[in-house]
Motif scaffolding. Structure first.
Motif, PDB file in Angstrom:
ATOM      1  N   HIS A 264     -13.501   4.533  13.510  1.00  0.00           N
ATOM      2  CA  HIS A 264     -12.635   4.447  12.339  1.00  0.00           C
ATOM      3  C   HIS A 264     -11.153   4.541  12.697  1.00  0.00           C
ATOM      4  O   HIS A 264     -10.328   3.760  12.200  1.00  0.00           O
ATOM      5  CB  HIS A 264     -13.009   5.541  11.339  1.00  0.00           C
ATOM      6  N   GLU A 265     -10.797   5.473  13.558  1.00  0.00           N
ATOM      7  CA  GLU A 265      -9.376   5.663  13.895  1.00  0.00           C
ATOM      8  C   GLU A 265      -8.805   4.439  14.590  1.00  0.00           C
ATOM      9  O   GLU A 265      -7.694   3.991  14.273  1.00  0.00           O
ATOM     10  CB  GLU A 265      -9.209   6.905  14.765  1.00  0.00           C
ATOM     11  N   ASP A 266      -9.542   3.885  15.547  1.00  0.00           N
ATOM     12  CA  ASP A 266      -9.069   2.697  16.253  1.00  0.00           C
ATOM     13  C   ASP A 266      -8.988   1.505  15.300  1.00  0.00           C
ATOM     14  O   ASP A 266      -8.055   0.697  15.382  1.00  0.00           O
ATOM     15  CB  ASP A 266     -10.006   2.375  17.420  1.00  0.00           C
ATOM     16  N   THR A 267      -9.957   1.404  14.384  1.00  0.00           N
ATOM     17  CA  THR A 267      -9.947   0.319  13.399  1.00  0.00           C
ATOM     18  C   THR A 267      -8.705   0.383  12.528  1.00  0.00           C
ATOM     19  O   THR A 267      -8.028  -0.634  12.310  1.00  0.00           O
ATOM     20  CB  THR A 267     -11.207   0.393  12.518  1.00  0.00           C
ATOM     21  N   MET A 268      -8.382   1.568  12.011  1.00  0.00           N
ATOM     22  CA  MET A 268      -7.209   1.714  11.154  1.00  0.00           C
ATOM     23  C   MET A 268      -5.933   1.399  11.908  1.00  0.00           C
ATOM     24  O   MET A 268      -4.996   0.799  11.359  1.00  0.00           O
ATOM     25  CB  MET A 268      -7.162   3.124  10.574  1.00  0.00           C
ATOM     26  N   ARG A 269      -5.887   1.792  13.179  1.00  0.00           N
ATOM     27  CA  ARG A 269      -4.685   1.504  13.984  1.00  0.00           C
ATOM     28  C   ARG A 269      -4.512  -0.005  14.171  1.00  0.00           C
ATOM     29  O   ARG A 269      -3.407  -0.534  14.018  1.00  0.00           O
ATOM     30  CB  ARG A 269      -4.816   2.190  15.346  1.00  0.00           C
ATOM     31  N   ARG A 270      -5.612  -0.689  14.455  1.00  0.00           N
ATOM     32  CA  ARG A 270      -5.528  -2.136  14.676  1.00  0.00           C
ATOM     33  C   ARG A 270      -5.237  -2.884  13.373  1.00  0.00           C
ATOM     34  O   ARG A 270      -4.499  -3.869  13.372  1.00  0.00           O
ATOM     35  CB  ARG A 270      -6.824  -2.647  15.305  1.00  0.00           C
ATOM     36  N   LEU A 271      -5.830  -2.439  12.271  1.00  0.00           N
ATOM     37  CA  LEU A 271      -5.554  -3.084  10.987  1.00  0.00           C
ATOM     38  C   LEU A 271      -4.094  -2.935  10.598  1.00  0.00           C
ATOM     39  O   LEU A 271      -3.485  -3.859  10.049  1.00  0.00           O
ATOM     40  CB  LEU A 271      -6.468  -2.501   9.895  1.00  0.00           C
ATOM     41  N   THR A 272      -3.526  -1.767  10.871  1.00  0.00           N
ATOM     42  CA  THR A 272      -2.104  -1.549  10.586  1.00  0.00           C
ATOM     43  C   THR A 272      -1.232  -2.428  11.477  1.00  0.00           C
ATOM     44  O   THR A 272      -0.259  -3.039  11.012  1.00  0.00           O
ATOM     45  CB  THR A 272      -1.742  -0.062  10.814  1.00  0.00           C
ATOM     46  N   LYS A 273      -1.614  -2.521  12.741  1.00  0.00           N
ATOM     47  CA  LYS A 273      -0.837  -3.320  13.694  1.00  0.00           C
ATOM     48  C   LYS A 273      -0.874  -4.804  13.354  1.00  0.00           C
ATOM     49  O   LYS A 273       0.131  -5.520  13.506  1.00  0.00           O
ATOM     50  CB  LYS A 273      -1.375  -3.091  15.108  1.00  0.00           C
ATOM     51  N   THR A 274      -2.019  -5.291  12.894  1.00  0.00           N
ATOM     52  CA  THR A 274      -2.176  -6.733  12.658  1.00  0.00           C
ATOM     53  C   THR A 274      -1.874  -7.143  11.220  1.00  0.00           C
ATOM     54  O   THR A 274      -1.983  -8.325  10.888  1.00  0.00           O
ATOM     55  CB  THR A 274      -3.614  -7.174  13.007  1.00  0.00           C
ATOM     56  N   HIS A 275      -1.500  -6.174  10.365  1.00  0.00           N
ATOM     57  CA  HIS A 275      -1.159  -6.539   8.986  1.00  0.00           C
ATOM     58  C   HIS A 275       0.140  -7.332   8.956  1.00  0.00           C
ATOM     59  O   HIS A 275       1.132  -6.952   9.592  1.00  0.00           O
ATOM     60  CB  HIS A 275      -1.007  -5.275   8.131  1.00  0.00           C
ATOM     61  N   ILE A 276       0.116  -8.451   8.273  1.00  0.00           N
ATOM     62  CA  ILE A 276       1.316  -9.286   8.143  1.00  0.00           C
ATOM     63  C   ILE A 276       1.989  -8.947   6.827  1.00  0.00           C
ATOM     64  O   ILE A 276       1.471  -9.261   5.755  1.00  0.00           O
ATOM     65  CB  ILE A 276       0.963 -10.788   8.215  1.00  0.00           C
ATOM     66  N   TYR A 277       3.129  -8.280   6.921  1.00  0.00           N
ATOM     67  CA  TYR A 277       3.819  -7.827   5.713  1.00  0.00           C
ATOM     68  C   TYR A 277       4.478  -8.988   4.988  1.00  0.00           C
ATOM     69  O   TYR A 277       4.946  -9.949   5.602  1.00  0.00           O
ATOM     70  CB  TYR A 277       4.866  -6.770   6.074  1.00  0.00           C
ATOM     71  N   LYS A 278       4.514  -8.878   3.689  1.00  0.00           N
ATOM     72  CA  LYS A 278       5.107  -9.916   2.839  1.00  0.00           C
ATOM     73  C   LYS A 278       6.206  -9.296   1.989  1.00  0.00           C
ATOM     74  O   LYS A 278       6.196  -8.077   1.750  1.00  0.00           O
ATOM     75  CB  LYS A 278       4.023 -10.530   1.937  1.00  0.00           C
ATOM     76  N   PRO A 279       7.151 -10.098   1.546  1.00  0.00           N
ATOM     77  CA  PRO A 279       8.221  -9.574   0.686  1.00  0.00           C
ATOM     78  C   PRO A 279       7.638  -8.876  -0.539  1.00  0.00           C
ATOM     79  O   PRO A 279       6.779  -9.420  -1.233  1.00  0.00           O
ATOM     80  CB  PRO A 279       9.007 -10.825   0.295  1.00  0.00           C
ATOM     81  N   GLY A 280       8.089  -7.648  -0.782  1.00  0.00           N
ATOM     82  CA  GLY A 280       7.587  -6.892  -1.914  1.00  0.00           C
ATOM     83  C   GLY A 280       6.592  -5.835  -1.540  1.00  0.00           C
ATOM     84  O   GLY A 280       6.270  -4.960  -2.348  1.00  0.00           O
TER      85      GLY A 280
END
Length: 288
Positions: A264-280
């Protein structure tokens, strides 16, 4: 529970005319079937005892006695929910009726797929994916869309995946597979020749194969090392591409979530790292 009625519904289109008569009688009269002998059922369905035994074996039972026992348990457990009857879309349907019928079919397909999935088989598939060097994905037509969705999901978790769009590239991909890889083949029919050839090539190279396909003794199911069955209550207008696609996507979501939950911890870290932020996005607004 062995899901007699669900198995019959899934294999019915591929049965012979005599076998379809037997399946249709059982589906329309499940309660009565539990009280009939094999000769009674043969007479009521205008068939023969040998045909009854044959259809029992097609859906995974040794004989009629075993099927009747399983059907009795199924009806006692599920009641009315176990013997649902699908209403196909007709040219006379209103828009509201189309909305209701398509939605009901899709929901029912997901529920039926849930009943077909075996947890032990699912766990072994997750283990194969976790230990594989590369996940090789295969599919044609609407199944290719499912393969692409699988690729994008595991890409978020940095799990190496490969998906090619044309069948020739997929064949080369299969020929390069080794025991360190795992192949996932999406084929609702289980009869797509390109997928059958790819499975044979992967097995020749020692790669384990997971098939996501309908409940039927198809060549894809027989060749694969592990099978995750899906159900589909398809419409007359789009046979093999609506509910089946949703059922396959649901299996992908289950595989992905089960794999991600292993760490779970590694998954959350990777999901945060690979999230593509959008305006807003809140994270963007709080950045200086």
């Amino acid at each position: 529970m062995q899901n007699v009625l669900l198995r019959l519904r899934e294999v019915q289109p591929s049965l012979s005319s005599t076998e379809r008569q037997i399946a249709q009688f059982i589906l329309e009269n499940p309660d009565e079937t539990t009280t009939l002998t094999i000769r009674d059922l043969a007479r009521r369905s205008f068939s023969s005892p040998s045909s009854v035994v044959r259809i029992c074996r097609v859906i995974g039972f040794q004989g009629y006695k075993e099927l009747r026992h399983a059907l009795t348990l199924e009806l006692a457990t599920l009641g009315e929910n176990g013997s649902h009857r699908e209403k196909d879309i007709t040219p006379q349907d209103s828009l509201q009726e189309i909305v209701d019928k398509v939605t009901h079919k899709n929901i029912q397909s997901l529920l039926d797929t849930q009943r077909l999935l075996l947890l032990d088989e699912l766990e072994q598939c997750v283990e194969l994916i976790a230990n594989a060097r590369t996940v090789l994905l295969f599919g044609i037509g609407s199944s290719l869309c499912v393969a692409k969705d699988t690729y994008l999901k595991f890409l978020r978790l940095d799990k190496p995946c490969v998906v090619n769009e044309d069948s020739h590239s997929q064949l080369l991909q299969a020929r390069n597979a080794t025991a360190q890889d795992v192949g996932i083949v999406f084929s609702y029919s289980g009869q797509t020749m390109e997928m059958i050839q790819c499975i044979k090539e992967m097995k020749a190279g020692g790669a384990p194969v997971i098939a996501v396909t309908r409940y039927y003794p198809s060549e894809v199911a027989q060749l694969a090392d592990h099978v995750l069955y899906v159900a589909a209550n398809e419409s007359l207008f789009r046979n093999g591409a609506m509910s089946s696609r949703l059922s396959q996507l649901n299996v992908v979501d289950i595989l992905y979530t089960a794999y991600a939950s292993r760490n779970h911890e590694d998954t959350m870290r990777r999901l945060t790292k690979t999230h593509i932020y959008k305006p807003g996005d809140p994270e963007v607004l709080t950045q200086p």
